[in-house]
Design an enzyme around this catalytic site. Structure first.
Site, PDB file in Angstrom:
ATOM      1  N   ASP A  42      -0.861  -8.561  13.674  1.00 41.03           N
ATOM      2  CA  ASP A  42      -0.176  -9.004  12.488  1.00 41.03           C
ATOM      3  C   ASP A  42       0.263  -7.969  11.477  1.00 41.03           C
ATOM      4  O   ASP A  42      -0.275  -6.947  11.221  1.00 41.03           O
ATOM      5  CB  ASP A  42      -1.518  -9.816  11.540  1.00 41.03           C
ATOM      6  N   TYR A  47       4.702  -4.205   4.820  1.00 43.08           N
ATOM      7  CA  TYR A  47       3.728  -3.109   5.055  1.00 43.08           C
ATOM      8  C   TYR A  47       4.288  -1.892   5.599  1.00 43.08           C
ATOM      9  O   TYR A  47       3.563  -0.858   5.599  1.00 43.08           O
ATOM     10  CB  TYR A  47       2.860  -3.606   6.358  1.00 43.08           C
ATOM     11  N   LYS A  72       6.227 -10.849   8.992  1.00 38.60           N
ATOM     12  CA  LYS A  72       6.576 -11.763   7.808  1.00 38.60           C
ATOM     13  C   LYS A  72       7.582 -11.339   7.086  1.00 38.60           C
ATOM     14  O   LYS A  72       7.896  -9.969   6.770  1.00 38.60           O
ATOM     15  CB  LYS A  72       5.285 -11.689   6.878  1.00 38.60           C
ATOM     16  N   HIS A 105       6.293 -14.477   3.987  1.00 39.76           N
ATOM     17  CA  HIS A 105       5.034 -13.842   3.314  1.00 39.76           C
ATOM     18  C   HIS A 105       4.395 -14.609   2.192  1.00 39.76           C
ATOM     19  O   HIS A 105       3.216 -14.643   2.079  1.00 39.76           O
ATOM     20  CB  HIS A 105       5.402 -12.429   2.946  1.00 39.76           C
TER      21      HIS A 105
HETATM   22  P1  NAP Z   1     -10.286  -7.354   5.799  1.00 40.63           P
HETATM   23  O1  NAP Z   1      -9.845  -7.302   7.154  1.00 40.63           O
HETATM   24  O2  NAP Z   1     -11.091  -8.631   5.293  1.00 40.63           O
HETATM   25  O3  NAP Z   1     -11.164  -6.000   5.618  1.00 40.63           O
HETATM   26  C1  NAP Z   1     -10.854  -4.885   5.786  1.00 40.63           C
HETATM   27  C2  NAP Z   1     -11.815  -3.753   5.427  1.00 40.63           C
HETATM   28  O4  NAP Z   1     -13.125  -4.023   6.135  1.00 40.63           O
HETATM   29  C3  NAP Z   1     -11.601  -2.198   5.635  1.00 40.63           C
HETATM   30  O5  NAP Z   1     -12.107  -1.710   4.479  1.00 40.63           O
HETATM   31  C4  NAP Z   1     -12.418  -2.219   6.819  1.00 40.63           C
HETATM   32  O6  NAP Z   1     -12.769  -0.660   6.990  1.00 40.63           O
HETATM   33  C5  NAP Z   1     -13.496  -3.101   6.869  1.00 40.63           C
HETATM   34  N1  NAP Z   1     -13.824  -3.462   7.976  1.00 40.63           N
HETATM   35  C6  NAP Z   1     -13.430  -3.850   9.115  1.00 40.63           C
HETATM   36  N2  NAP Z   1     -14.178  -4.042  10.274  1.00 40.63           N
HETATM   37  C7  NAP Z   1     -15.340  -3.874   9.800  1.00 40.63           C
HETATM   38  C8  NAP Z   1     -16.856  -3.700  10.448  1.00 40.63           C
HETATM   39  N3  NAP Z   1     -16.702  -4.105  11.563  1.00 40.63           N
HETATM   40  N4  NAP Z   1     -17.667  -3.260   9.744  1.00 40.63           N
HETATM   41  C9  NAP Z   1     -17.467  -2.695   8.521  1.00 40.63           C
HETATM   42  N5  NAP Z   1     -16.327  -2.846   7.884  1.00 40.63           N
HETATM   43  C10 NAP Z   1     -15.330  -3.296   8.441  1.00 40.63           C
HETATM   44  O7  NAP Z   1      -9.008  -7.068   4.754  1.00 40.63           O
HETATM   45  P2  NAP Z   1      -7.547  -7.160   4.974  1.00 40.63           P
HETATM   46  O8  NAP Z   1      -6.844  -6.021   5.403  1.00 40.63           O
HETATM   47  O9  NAP Z   1      -6.803  -7.486   3.469  1.00 40.63           O
HETATM   48  O10 NAP Z   1      -7.187  -8.422   5.768  1.00 40.63           O
HETATM   49  C11 NAP Z   1      -6.851  -8.103   6.925  1.00 40.63           C
HETATM   50  C12 NAP Z   1      -5.277  -8.603   7.429  1.00 40.63           C
HETATM   51  O11 NAP Z   1      -4.712  -9.706   6.860  1.00 40.63           O
HETATM   52  C13 NAP Z   1      -4.362  -7.227   7.101  1.00 40.63           C
HETATM   53  O12 NAP Z   1      -4.577  -6.041   7.526  1.00 40.63           O
HETATM   54  C14 NAP Z   1      -3.142  -8.288   6.899  1.00 40.63           C
HETATM   55  O13 NAP Z   1      -2.547  -8.065   8.366  1.00 40.63           O
HETATM   56  C15 NAP Z   1      -3.460  -9.305   6.649  1.00 40.63           C
HETATM   57  N6  NAP Z   1      -3.242  -9.822   5.103  1.00 40.63           N
HETATM   58  C16 NAP Z   1      -2.506 -10.697   4.719  1.00 40.63           C
HETATM   59  C17 NAP Z   1      -2.261 -11.121   3.518  1.00 40.63           C
HETATM   60  C18 NAP Z   1      -0.870 -11.776   3.156  1.00 40.63           C
HETATM   61  O14 NAP Z   1      -0.416 -12.047   2.107  1.00 40.63           O
HETATM   62  N7  NAP Z   1      -0.398 -12.724   4.189  1.00 40.63           N
HETATM   63  C19 NAP Z   1      -2.753 -10.368   2.409  1.00 40.63           C
HETATM   64  C20 NAP Z   1      -3.669  -9.675   2.880  1.00 40.63           C
HETATM   65  C21 NAP Z   1      -3.994  -9.235   4.201  1.00 40.63           C
HETATM   66  P3  NAP Z   1     -12.490   0.304   8.142  1.00 40.63           P
HETATM   67  O15 NAP Z   1     -10.918   0.395   8.589  1.00 40.63           O
HETATM   68  O16 NAP Z   1     -12.954   1.402   7.930  1.00 40.63           O
HETATM   69  O17 NAP Z   1     -13.232  -0.599   9.459  1.00 40.63           O
END
Ligand code: NAP
Length: 274
Positions: A42, A47, A72, A105
């Site tokens: 994704d 980004y 997006k 988005h």
């Molecule tokens: P998330 O995936 O909920 O959390 C990421 C955090 O969790 C990072 O600090 C990561 O650190 C940690 N993490 C991941 N796996 C882990 C594990 N197994 N154990 C411990 N910690 C872990 O947050 P997010 O990046 O906001 O959401 C994911 C994706 O959703 C984004 O990257 C993006 O592609 C998408 N997104 C879309 C929107 C939208 O508006 N459409 C908004 C936000 C996000 P490490 O890297 O150190 O593992």
């Protein structure tokens, strides 16, 4: 791997999120993820990492057709011509002739969503986009988008985790044959210290992240896209299919909280504006 399906789209239930991954670290992370078996990535125009994501997919020992690739369109590109032109620029950066899924988005209140959706229909007609969807759409906007688009909307990508269970939106997606894409499924890491999560992790000999992601994908038609740049985390985030939470455990973990879900999002956004 298990899959979710909607209107011909078949998407791996676990994908890799790439928000805030840029430059070489993005390239390395996507490359590692593909080696580990991720087949769903994704990204987004916003980004600033489409070139690195594309290069990692091109360089990987995996055929392009095996990877479900989402990008997006930025809300600022929501006008008809801008959707078409900016998507073509995304395809160039991604080094591919098509994306599997193109999302708007965020809703753009200044642009009629029917124009955006018509541009997406055109890109589908031309074979440059295989499936279309939206992100951060409340139901009223989603209804409008669905009414305007000829191509069925496959998904709404929204914040989804134990503090933000999106019950109504999920029911809507399920009843309309769509899947819900769960972004920030780990509440940006903030849910991992939850006492109930920790207890269940111990009971199942899993990590807190695996329990939280399992909670998400046990909901019908939910797909998760956790982001990690840590190889061990990437590996464990894929290993969700050898245990199952009970109905009662799922209910225990479901803790809607405006405060906690808002905080998880704000922490991330503050980083964006620093
Ligand atoms: P998330 O995936 O909920 O959390 C990421 C955090 O969790 C990072 O600090 C990561 O650190 C940690 N993490 C991941 N796996 C882990 C594990 N197994 N154990 C411990 N910690 C872990 O947050 P997010 O990046 O906001 O959401 C994911 C994706 O959703 C984004 O990257 C993006 O592609 C998408 N997104 C879309 C929107 C939208 O508006 N459409 C908004 C936000 C996000 P490490 O890297 O150190 O593992």
């Amino acid at each position: 791997m298990e899959y979710a399906e909607a209107y011909g789209a078949r998407v791996p239930k676990v994908g890799l999120g790439t928000w805030q991954l840029t430059g070489e670290s993005c390239y390395e992370t996507v490359s590692t993820a593909l080696e580990l078996g991720y087949r769903h990535v994704d990204t987004a125009q916003m980004y600033g990492n489409e070139a690195e994501v594309g290069r990692a997919i091109t360089d990987a020992d995996v055929d392009r057709e095996e990877v479900f690739l989402t990008t997006k369109v930025s809300p600022r590109n929501a006008r008809y011509d801008d959707v078409v032109e900016s998507t073509r620029a995304s395809l160039d950066r991604l080094d591919t002739s098509y994306v599997d899924l193109l999302l708007l988005h965020w809703p753009n209140p200044l642009v009629s969503v029917s124009k955006t959706m018509r541009a997406m229909d055109r890109l589908v007609e031309l074979g440059e986009v295989y499936n279309v969807g939206v992100s951060n759409f409340p139901q009223v906007f989603l209804d409008r988008a669905r009414a305007a688009a000829e191509t069925p909307i496959a998904t709404n990508q929204v914040q989804f985790h134990p503090y933000k269970p999106q019950r109504r939106m999920l029911r809507y997606c399920q009843s309309e044959g769509m899947f819900l894409t769960a972004y920030s499924p780990l509440a940006r890491g903030t849910v991992l210290d939850d006492e109930d999560v920790r207890q269940l992790a111990e009971a199942y000999d899993k990590t807190p992240a695996q329990v939280v992601l399992r909670w998400a994908i046990q909901h019908r038609d939910v797909v998760v896209i956790p982001k990690s740049s840590d190889e061990e985390h990437l590996r464990e985030n894929l290993e969700l299919f050898d245990f199952k939470l009970t109905r009662e455990e799922i209910d225990t973990l479901t803790k809607p909280s405006l405060l906690k879900s808002g905080k998880a999002m704000l922490d991330g956004m503050v980083g964006e504006f620093r």
